[in-house]
Design a protein around this motif. Structure first.
Motif, PDB file in Angstrom:
ATOM      1  N   ASP A  49      29.266  36.492  44.234  1.00  0.00           N
ATOM      2  CA  ASP A  49      29.137  36.739  45.665  1.00  0.00           C
ATOM      3  C   ASP A  49      29.212  38.250  45.894  1.00  0.00           C
ATOM      4  OD1 ASP A  49      29.270  36.839  48.412  1.00  0.00           O
ATOM      5  OD2 ASP A  49      31.073  35.612  48.585  1.00  0.00           O
ATOM      6  N   ASP A  50      28.095  38.866  46.282  1.00  0.00           N
ATOM      7  CA  ASP A  50      28.045  40.312  46.471  1.00  0.00           C
ATOM      8  C   ASP A  50      29.050  40.793  47.513  1.00  0.00           C
ATOM      9  OD1 ASP A  50      26.046  40.580  44.592  1.00  0.00           O
ATOM     10  OD2 ASP A  50      24.436  40.521  46.081  1.00  0.00           O
ATOM     11  N   GLU A  51      29.200  40.063  48.606  1.00  0.00           N
ATOM     12  CA  GLU A  51      30.136  40.460  49.663  1.00  0.00           C
ATOM     13  C   GLU A  51      31.569  40.437  49.146  1.00  0.00           C
ATOM     14  OE1 GLU A  51      31.757  41.797  53.097  1.00  0.00           O
ATOM     15  OE2 GLU A  51      29.647  41.802  52.512  1.00  0.00           O
ATOM     16  N   PHE A  52      31.932  39.404  48.399  1.00  0.00           N
ATOM     17  CA  PHE A  52      33.273  39.314  47.828  1.00  0.00           C
ATOM     18  C   PHE A  52      33.504  40.474  46.861  1.00  0.00           C
ATOM     19  CE2 PHE A  52      36.202  37.813  44.512  1.00  0.00           C
ATOM     20  CZ  PHE A  52      37.317  37.585  45.296  1.00  0.00           C
ATOM     21  N   GLU A  53      32.502  40.815  46.074  1.00  0.00           N
ATOM     22  CA  GLU A  53      32.643  41.925  45.129  1.00  0.00           C
ATOM     23  C   GLU A  53      32.879  43.241  45.861  1.00  0.00           C
ATOM     24  OE1 GLU A  53      33.375  43.725  41.771  1.00  0.00           O
ATOM     25  OE2 GLU A  53      33.027  41.581  41.914  1.00  0.00           O
ATOM     26  N   ARG A  54      32.198  43.457  46.986  1.00  0.00           N
ATOM     27  CA  ARG A  54      32.426  44.678  47.775  1.00  0.00           C
ATOM     28  C   ARG A  54      33.855  44.703  48.328  1.00  0.00           C
ATOM     29  NH1 ARG A  54      26.936  43.936  49.203  1.00  0.00           N
ATOM     30  NH2 ARG A  54      27.464  42.614  50.963  1.00  0.00           N
ATOM     31  N   GLN A  55      34.337  43.556  48.773  1.00  0.00           N
ATOM     32  CA  GLN A  55      35.700  43.480  49.295  1.00  0.00           C
ATOM     33  C   GLN A  55      36.718  43.752  48.188  1.00  0.00           C
ATOM     34  OE1 GLN A  55      35.868  39.586  51.011  1.00  0.00           O
ATOM     35  NE2 GLN A  55      34.649  40.150  52.804  1.00  0.00           N
ATOM     36  N   MET A  56      36.467  43.220  47.005  1.00  0.00           N
ATOM     37  CA  MET A  56      37.393  43.448  45.889  1.00  0.00           C
ATOM     38  C   MET A  56      37.390  44.914  45.464  1.00  0.00           C
ATOM     39  SD  MET A  56      39.150  40.864  45.279  1.00  0.00           S
ATOM     40  CE  MET A  56      39.886  41.419  43.765  1.00  0.00           C
ATOM     41  N   GLU A  57      36.249  45.559  45.508  1.00  0.00           N
ATOM     42  CA  GLU A  57      36.186  46.978  45.154  1.00  0.00           C
ATOM     43  C   GLU A  57      37.006  47.809  46.142  1.00  0.00           C
ATOM     44  OE1 GLU A  57      35.806  50.239  43.126  1.00  0.00           O
ATOM     45  OE2 GLU A  57      35.134  48.296  42.395  1.00  0.00           O
ATOM     46  N   ALA A  58      36.919  47.467  47.432  1.00  0.00           N
ATOM     47  CA  ALA A  58      37.724  48.157  48.442  1.00  0.00           C
ATOM     48  C   ALA A  58      39.212  47.920  48.177  1.00  0.00           C
ATOM     49  CB  ALA A  58      37.338  47.692  49.840  1.00  0.00           C
ATOM     50  N   ALA A  59      39.567  46.683  47.832  1.00  0.00           N
ATOM     51  CA  ALA A  59      40.973  46.363  47.539  1.00  0.00           C
ATOM     52  C   ALA A  59      41.462  47.141  46.325  1.00  0.00           C
ATOM     53  CB  ALA A  59      41.123  44.863  47.314  1.00  0.00           C
ATOM     54  N   ARG A  60      40.622  47.256  45.286  1.00  0.00           N
ATOM     55  CA  ARG A  60      41.017  48.010  44.091  1.00  0.00           C
ATOM     56  C   ARG A  60      41.275  49.481  44.419  1.00  0.00           C
ATOM     57  NH1 ARG A  60      36.504  45.033  41.899  1.00  0.00           N
ATOM     58  NH2 ARG A  60      37.318  43.222  40.808  1.00  0.00           N
ATOM     59  N   ARG A  61      40.418  50.062  45.274  1.00  0.00           N
ATOM     60  CA  ARG A  61      40.625  51.468  45.664  1.00  0.00           C
ATOM     61  C   ARG A  61      41.954  51.629  46.399  1.00  0.00           C
ATOM     62  NH1 ARG A  61      35.194  51.112  47.174  1.00  0.00           N
ATOM     63  NH2 ARG A  61      35.782  50.999  49.360  1.00  0.00           N
ATOM     64  N   ILE A  62      42.255  50.713  47.313  1.00  0.00           N
ATOM     65  CA  ILE A  62      43.511  50.781  48.071  1.00  0.00           C
ATOM     66  C   ILE A  62      44.701  50.600  47.137  1.00  0.00           C
ATOM     67  CG2 ILE A  62      44.913  49.598  49.807  1.00  0.00           C
ATOM     68  CD1 ILE A  62      42.200  48.999  51.256  1.00  0.00           C
ATOM     69  N   MET A  63      44.609  49.628  46.220  1.00  0.00           N
ATOM     70  CA  MET A  63      45.720  49.388  45.296  1.00  0.00           C
ATOM     71  C   MET A  63      45.958  50.594  44.392  1.00  0.00           C
ATOM     72  SD  MET A  63      45.473  45.350  44.267  1.00  0.00           S
ATOM     73  CE  MET A  63      43.735  45.331  43.871  1.00  0.00           C
ATOM     74  N   LYS A  64      44.892  51.251  43.983  1.00  0.00           N
ATOM     75  CA  LYS A  64      45.045  52.435  43.139  1.00  0.00           C
ATOM     76  C   LYS A  64      45.682  53.573  43.928  1.00  0.00           C
ATOM     77  CE  LYS A  64      42.490  55.415  40.017  1.00  0.00           C
ATOM     78  NZ  LYS A  64      41.187  55.698  39.406  1.00  0.00           N
ATOM     79  N   LYS A  65      45.231  53.767  45.154  1.00  0.00           N
ATOM     80  CA  LYS A  65      45.748  54.839  45.998  1.00  0.00           C
ATOM     81  C   LYS A  65      47.205  54.594  46.380  1.00  0.00           C
ATOM     82  CE  LYS A  65      44.694  57.262  50.313  1.00  0.00           C
ATOM     83  NZ  LYS A  65      43.783  57.320  51.459  1.00  0.00           N
ATOM     84  N   ARG A  66      47.562  53.359  46.624  1.00  0.00           N
ATOM     85  CA  ARG A  66      48.919  53.000  47.080  1.00  0.00           C
ATOM     86  C   ARG A  66      49.745  52.325  45.995  1.00  0.00           C
ATOM     87  NH1 ARG A  66      49.300  56.191  51.323  1.00  0.00           N
ATOM     88  NH2 ARG A  66      47.631  55.843  52.824  1.00  0.00           N
ATOM     89  N   ARG A  67      49.496  52.666  44.754  1.00  0.00           N
ATOM     90  CA  ARG A  67      50.174  52.048  43.619  1.00  0.00           C
ATOM     91  C   ARG A  67      51.691  52.112  43.730  1.00  0.00           C
ATOM     92  NH1 ARG A  67      48.054  54.078  38.101  1.00  0.00           N
ATOM     93  NH2 ARG A  67      46.260  53.393  39.247  1.00  0.00           N
TER      94      ARG A  67
END
Length: 75
Positions: A49-67
């Motif tokens: 699911d392309d939309e889900f993949e975009r959402q997960m990429e955003a979540a990964r960026r946030i998790m990395k930034k707010r580790r």
């Protein structure tokens, strides 16, 4: 290119995917596939699911930034 035939399935119409295509896409009975409209006016079938993949990429960026914050919350 593979030609697929539409077939009656109850009150609906479906497409039967050959075993070779299922194997290449790593799909089994009961799995979900996603259809997206392509830029050229055609359609694309994918197990992802392309939309889900975009959402997960955003979540990964946030998790990395707010580790550090997430680590503190996990305590």
């Amino acid at each position: 290119m593979s030609a697929l035939k539409l077939t009656q399935i109850g009150n609906s119409v479906g497409v039967i995917l050959p075993k070779e295509i299922l194997a290449k896409m790593n799909l089994e009975k009961g799995d979900t596939i996603y259809m997206t409209e392509a830029a050229n006016g055609g359609f694309r079938l994918s197990p992802y699911d392309d939309e889900f993949e975009r959402q997960m990429e955003a979540a990964r960026r946030i998790m990395k930034k707010r580790r550090n914050v997430l680590r503190e919350l996990a305590k």
